[in-house]
Design a protein around this motif. Sequence first.
Motif, short mmCIF file in Angstrom:
data_model
loop_
_atom_site.label_atom_id
_atom_site.label_comp_id
_atom_site.label_asym_id
_atom_site.label_seq_id
_atom_site.Cartn_x
_atom_site.Cartn_y
_atom_site.Cartn_z
N PHE A 163 1.10 -0.81 -0.28
CA PHE A 163 0.18 0.22 0.04
C PHE A 163 0.73 0.96 0.68
CE2 PHE A 163 -1.82 3.26 2.71
CZ PHE A 163 -3.23 3.31 2.00
N GLU A 164 1.57 1.09 0.29
CA GLU A 164 2.93 2.45 0.63
C GLU A 164 3.20 2.71 -0.44
OE1 GLU A 164 5.87 4.08 4.03
OE2 GLU A 164 5.83 1.89 3.71
N LYS A 165 3.90 1.82 -1.17
CA LYS A 165 4.66 1.78 -2.14
C LYS A 165 3.47 2.47 -3.38
CE LYS A 165 7.65 -1.29 -5.65
NZ LYS A 165 7.71 -2.17 -5.67
N ARG A 166 2.14 2.09 -3.04
CA ARG A 166 0.87 1.98 -4.29
C ARG A 166 0.56 3.47 -4.26
NH1 ARG A 166 -0.25 2.80 -9.33
NH2 ARG A 166 -2.89 2.36 -9.57
N PHE A 167 0.60 3.79 -2.38
CA PHE A 167 0.24 5.16 -2.20
C PHE A 167 0.22 6.44 -2.81
CE2 PHE A 167 -1.38 8.75 0.62
CZ PHE A 167 -2.55 8.63 0.60
N SER A 168 -0.26 7.30 -3.31
CA SER A 168 0.22 8.97 -3.38
C SER A 168 -0.12 9.89 -3.16
CB SER A 168 1.19 9.36 -4.38
OG SER A 168 0.71 8.60 -5.55
N ILE A 169 -0.46 11.18 -2.95
CA ILE A 169 -1.06 12.20 -3.01
C ILE A 169 -0.64 13.83 -3.89
CG2 ILE A 169 -1.91 14.48 -2.13
CD1 ILE A 169 -2.73 12.23 0.55
N SER A 170 -0.34 14.00 -4.90
CA SER A 170 -0.42 15.18 -5.37
C SER A 170 -0.82 16.30 -5.93
CB SER A 170 0.49 14.76 -6.92
OG SER A 170 -0.14 14.44 -7.79
N VAL A 171 -0.70 16.97 -5.40
CA VAL A 171 -1.25 18.43 -5.58
C VAL A 171 -1.24 18.92 -6.66
CG1 VAL A 171 -2.16 20.77 -5.10
CG2 VAL A 171 -1.50 19.00 -2.98
N ALA A 172 -2.36 19.01 -7.56
CA ALA A 172 -2.76 19.53 -9.39
C ALA A 172 -3.08 20.71 -9.13
CB ALA A 172 -3.20 18.61 -10.13
N GLN A 173 -3.59 21.66 -8.12
CA GLN A 173 -4.03 23.43 -8.27
C GLN A 173 -4.04 22.92 -6.95
OE1 GLN A 173 -7.80 24.16 -11.06
NE2 GLN A 173 -7.67 25.86 -9.77
N LEU A 174 -3.83 24.87 -6.19
CA LEU A 174 -4.25 25.00 -5.87
C LEU A 174 -4.41 26.57 -5.16
CD1 LEU A 174 -4.37 24.24 -1.97
CD2 LEU A 174 -1.89 24.86 -1.45
N ASN A 175 -5.59 27.26 -4.62
CA ASN A 175 -5.54 28.87 -5.28
C ASN A 175 -6.48 28.78 -3.87
OD1 ASN A 175 -6.58 30.99 -6.28
ND2 ASN A 175 -6.81 30.71 -8.22
N PHE A 176 -5.66 30.12 -3.16
CA PHE A 176 -6.31 30.59 -1.94
C PHE A 176 -6.91 31.44 -2.26
CE2 PHE A 176 -2.21 28.41 -0.74
CZ PHE A 176 -2.78 27.63 0.09
N GLU A 177 -6.70 32.96 -3.13
CA GLU A 177 -7.63 33.42 -3.17
C GLU A 177 -9.60 33.17 -3.69
OE1 GLU A 177 -7.02 36.07 -6.66
OE2 GLU A 177 -4.79 36.63 -5.57
N GLU A 178 -9.53 32.18 -4.84
CA GLU A 178 -11.03 31.57 -4.97
C GLU A 178 -10.52 30.17 -4.22
OE1 GLU A 178 -11.02 30.45 -8.96
OE2 GLU A 178 -10.65 32.23 -9.57
N VAL B 150 -9.69 26.82 -3.78
CA VAL B 150 -10.05 25.86 -4.40
C VAL B 150 -8.97 25.36 -4.53
CG1 VAL B 150 -10.56 25.76 -7.02
CG2 VAL B 150 -11.47 26.81 -6.34
N MET B 151 -9.36 23.79 -4.28
CA MET B 151 -7.76 22.47 -4.13
C MET B 151 -8.37 20.95 -5.28
SD MET B 151 -6.02 20.71 -1.49
CE MET B 151 -4.70 19.70 -1.45
N VAL B 152 -7.61 20.98 -6.35
CA VAL B 152 -7.58 19.70 -7.35
C VAL B 152 -5.96 19.09 -6.91
CG1 VAL B 152 -8.01 18.71 -9.24
CG2 VAL B 152 -8.86 21.10 -9.10
N PHE B 153 -6.75 17.63 -6.47
CA PHE B 153 -5.51 17.50 -6.29
C PHE B 153 -5.74 15.35 -6.38
CE2 PHE B 153 -7.56 17.21 -2.17
CZ PHE B 153 -8.02 15.20 -2.12
N ASP B 154 -4.75 14.95 -6.69
CA ASP B 154 -5.21 13.29 -6.49
C ASP B 154 -4.53 11.99 -6.01
OD1 ASP B 154 -3.75 12.93 -10.29
OD2 ASP B 154 -3.95 15.00 -9.22
N MET B 155 -5.16 11.38 -5.41
CA MET B 155 -5.28 10.16 -4.76
C MET B 155 -5.46 9.05 -5.38
SD MET B 155 -8.02 9.29 -1.09
CE MET B 155 -6.99 10.99 -0.49
N VAL B 156 -4.14 8.68 -5.32
CA VAL B 156 -3.96 6.88 -5.98
C VAL B 156 -3.75 5.93 -4.71
CG1 VAL B 156 -2.54 5.85 -7.48
CG2 VAL B 156 -2.98 8.35 -7.84
N GLY B 157 -4.26 4.96 -5.67
CA GLY B 157 -4.10 4.00 -4.24
C GLY B 157 -4.84 3.41 -3.43
N VAL B 158 -5.73 4.13 -2.75
CA VAL B 158 -7.32 3.35 -2.39
C VAL B 158 -8.44 2.84 -3.38
CG1 VAL B 158 -6.42 5.38 -0.36
CG2 VAL B 158 -8.27 6.71 -1.98
N ASP B 159 -9.07 2.20 -2.50
CA ASP B 159 -10.33 2.21 -2.78
C ASP B 159 -11.06 3.02 -2.40
OD1 ASP B 159 -11.57 -0.88 -3.86
OD2 ASP B 159 -12.93 0.78 -2.05
#
Length: 353
Positions: A47-62, A64-73
Amino acid sequence: SGHIKVGHMEEVRTKVVLEEYSVINARSTDFPGNYPGCDDSWDYKRFEKRFSISVAQLNFEEMVMVFDMVGVDAAIANSIRRVLIAEVPTMAIEKVYIHSNTSIVQDEVLAHRLGLIPINADPRKFKTLSPMQTGENWPDTPSADHMIEFTLKVKCSHNTHALKGSHDPEQLYLNSQVTTSAFKWIPIGNQAQKISELRPVHDDIVIAKLRPGQELNLRMLCMKGIGKDHAKFSPVATASYRLLPEITLIKPVIGEKADRLAKCFSEGVIQVVEKNGVLNAEVVDARKDTCSREVFRHEDLKDCVKLARIRDHFIFSIESTGALPPDVLVVEAIKIMMGKCTHFMEELNNLAT
């Protein structure tokens, strides 16, 4: 299941396939013992090898946050989404004491509108009132640890300096429109020493419209709560996720067909490039696709493309109401989930003993 080809079995386990009239492999099937030769038992290192979180967009003015979460059900991803909506606490107006309201907005409608105004206050600095202190048992005196107090005093009058012949209410009258900029924070106890100025997230939210002689004189008390109790406490305007699209060209698509194929998908998904004088379609960024399945309406294109979604790659989109930044909300949601898991394990241990 013993006769399933390895490649097909991997597709069933890891992808949701979009066909013309159906979506197949929608349910998770990679549980222990379901596929011969596959060890699907849960393993922390795997699980540790496969799991990852990466932030694609983070806008504090608006906010808004877009992030990828990989390796979970999907169950874990959906739990985070639901906790974000319903269980991360915020501060919201709970009690409105109306000393004077001569506007055309009824008292109960006015109180409801005020309750939905997002308050720019860090809920982690406040405590939650016990169930015994809410409702009819509301404390007589405000508590610095549990509450925030605001007042709102606005009276509308004629503007003696208005331009002659003007029909604009904002020029004809003073305070014709009551907005959240009129909120005044009244520190309780030693709040002014511990906390910087508290206010609504936005200063331009319209509360009511007044005409000369009409006035609002209110006192408001905020408390800490969660969206499960009332939507006004929900810290997010939206919290959703989608699976990462995967678009595969099974056969070359050239010439006029390449242009038509590009138009079947969202902008930026398919690129038409010229090779040796011939136009060729190439998949550039499948992530941008909305999976409309428009391509299946073209008889000469439907067999050229395979559409799928990666089962354990979730693209989260979070829009905060402004009380806390979206990245902080995600961390708080995960902390709450960890607390739930800890509580569950404690209950299991109690049963065992």
